[in-house]
Each structure stands twice: as structure tokens, then as C-alpha cells.
Design an enzyme around this catalytic site. Structure first.
Site, PDB file in Angstrom:
ATOM      1  N   ASP A 104       0.842  -1.199   0.000  1.00  0.00           N
ATOM      2  CA  ASP A 104       0.000   0.000   0.000  1.00  0.00           C
ATOM      3  C   ASP A 104       0.875   1.245   0.000  1.00  0.00           C
ATOM      4  O   ASP A 104       2.046   1.201   0.396  1.00  0.00           O
ATOM      5  CB  ASP A 104      -0.891   0.019   1.249  1.00  0.00           C
ATOM      6  CG  ASP A 104      -1.853  -1.157   1.263  1.00  0.00           C
ATOM      7  OD1 ASP A 104      -2.143  -1.701   0.187  1.00  0.00           O
ATOM      8  OD2 ASP A 104      -2.296  -1.520   2.367  1.00  0.00           O
TER       9      ASP A 104
HETATM   10  N1  URA Z   1      -1.339  -6.039   3.622  1.00  0.00           N
HETATM   11  C1  URA Z   1      -1.822  -4.782   3.680  1.00  0.00           C
HETATM   12  O1  URA Z   1      -2.860  -4.533   4.241  1.00  0.00           O
HETATM   13  N2  URA Z   1      -1.088  -3.803   3.117  1.00  0.00           N
HETATM   14  C2  URA Z   1       0.092  -4.006   2.496  1.00  0.00           C
HETATM   15  O2  URA Z   1       0.701  -3.060   2.010  1.00  0.00           O
HETATM   16  C3  URA Z   1       0.568  -5.323   2.455  1.00  0.00           C
HETATM   17  C4  URA Z   1      -0.148  -6.317   3.022  1.00  0.00           C
END
Ligand code: URA
Length: 240
Positions: A104
Site C-alpha cells: 500500500d
Molecule cells: N497487507 C496490507 O494490508 N497492506 C500491504 O501493504 C501489504 C499487506
């Protein structure tokens, strides 16, 4: 077949311009013969290409480790925000590079960038069972009950199922600082699985993929190449 200067720049030995200079200086040999021209055709799979007497080990694809900073998108291009590809230094920018798996925008840590689609596919396929280790900072302590349900696997209200996760604490006295290891990579998986047990993820960092750990010497935004040995370690099974 590939031009000699292109070959040298593709292997991150030097830029194409510098390759021409190396050739002029008679420092490059192809199959034991000093190269006369930087635009000569070579067969990277067969020819032995040496610079200053040292053979260049041919790597068809690039594999880059990035310590992804916050605020950057795991995408190849975007009009509104910087991407991890934008962050690459010029000497590593190459057509076809993309992040193998997404973090993310606000997640930091280990990201692998490559131009090898088969590798990315294999790494991400659930059947490969490549575990990814995250460190999450939660808004409240994870209860025993919450931990146990994540460890057996959860099914969200919308029917999404998450496989069992491996959960541990950095320090038993602070249950907001949690290590979570998962073998899938469903959309927002870590955040959604903690939300399911009533905790919000305030900070998230990925620290290992398979047996490949984030290089502690990399500052946020920095990159380095991944060695052949490290690449194999991604798939070398994982015993936590
Ligand atoms: N899970 C998430 O919620 N975000 C990420 O960036 C990676 C795994």
C-alpha cells in the site's frame, strides 16, 4: 543477439556511452579477442564477455530490492503520485520493470522490482507458499482470542477467506507491536485481517519475503541489486 554496448549497460556494468569508452580503451574482450567496436553484435547467452579481464556473468533479468518509503505507489506509472519506478536511479531504469507484488501507499519496507514476469508470477502464486513477514503497529493490543483466530484463518463478512497467519510479538509486554506472516497477498490482507479482530494497523512494514530479508543498510527509497543466491532464498522454503 545484442549490441555490445547494450549488453554492458543491461548488466549494469556501465552506461552505453561509457561502454564505447571502455571499448576504445581496449578493455573489453569478446571470446578472448579485444572488441573493436561497441556496436558489434554479441550473443549474451553464449559469448564470453570480459571487462578488464573479468568475465561478466550474464543476467537476463534485473532483480532489485527497494526499501519502499511511505507515500509512494507500488505501480509502474501514475499521473498523480510518485511510483516506486520513478524512484529508481537512472542506471537501473529499464523498460519493463515493475514491482513484484504491491505494498500500500503507506506501507514501507521490502519490495522487489523486476522485469521477469515469470519470477513475479511464481513468487506471488499462493501455491508457491512464499511467506511474507510484516511488522504491524496496532492501535490497541492484540488479544489472545484475536491472535488465535488469525492463526487458524479467518473469513470476513464478505466471504473473503484468509489462510492461517503466523503471529508473534516483538516483546510480549507490548502486544501492539506484532509480527504477522502470511503466504497469500490478498488486497489489504494484513489491514483487513487485523480489522477483523478489532485492531487498526497504524504502521506497516514488510521485512521479509521467503528467506530474503530487507537489507538493513538501505534507507527508505534506496535500492540495491539482489544476488542469484538471494533470489533462490525467496523460494527456499521458510521455517520461521
Ligand atoms: N497487507 C496490507 O494490508 N497492506 C500491504 O501493504 C501489504 C499487506
Amino acid at each position: 543477439m545484442m549490441r555490445l554496448d547494450k549488453f554492458l549497460s543491461s548488466q549494469n556494468i556501465c552506461s552505453r556511452k561509457e561502454a564505447a569508452k571502455l571499448v576504445r580503451e581496449k578493455r573489453v574482450a569478446v571470446n578472448g579477442v579485444i572488441a573493436a567496436r561497441s556496436d558489434m553484435k554479441t550473443d549474451p547467452e553464449r559469448d564470453i564477455i570480459e571487462v578488464d579481464g573479468e568475465a561478466v556473468a550474464y543476467r537476463k533479468y534485473l532483480y532489485i530490492m527497494m526499501n519502499k518509503p511511505q507515500g509512494v505507489l507500488s505501480a509502474s506509472s501514475d499521473r498523480s503520485a510518485p511510483t516506486v519506478i520513478d524512484l529508481l536511479p537512472d542506471d537501473l531504469k529499464r523498460r519493463g520493470l515493475f514491482p513484484a507484488g504491491r505494498l500500500d501507499k503507506d506501507t514501507t519496507g521490502l519490495l522487489i522490482i523486476t522485469d521477469d514476469g515469470d519470477f513475479a508470477h511464481k513468487m506471488l502464486a499462493p501455491k508457491s507458499e512464499v511467506y511474507k513477514l510484516y511488522r504491524a503497529q496496532l492501535d490497541k493490543p492484540l488479544s489472545d482470542k484475536g491472535k488465535a483466530s488469525l492463526e487458524t484463518g479467518v473469513t470476513l463478512a464478505d466471504g473473503t477467506r484468509f489462510r492461517p497467519a503466523r503471529i508473534s510479538f516483538n516483546n510480549e509486554n507490548d502486544r501492539t507491536d506484532v509480527f504477522a506472516e502470511i503466504s497469500e497477498g490478498k488486497y489489504h490482507e494484513i489491514k483487513r485481517m487485523f480489522a477483523f479482530v478489532g485492531c487498526e494497523v497504524e504502521k506497516l512494514q514488510r521485512i521479509r519475503v521467503g528467506n530474503l530479508s530487507l537489507d538493513e543498510n538501505l534507507l527508505p527509497g534506496e535500492v540495491r541489486l539482489i544476488s542469484e543466491k538471494e533470489l533462490k532464498s525467496i523460494f527456499s522454503g521458510h521455517n520461521s
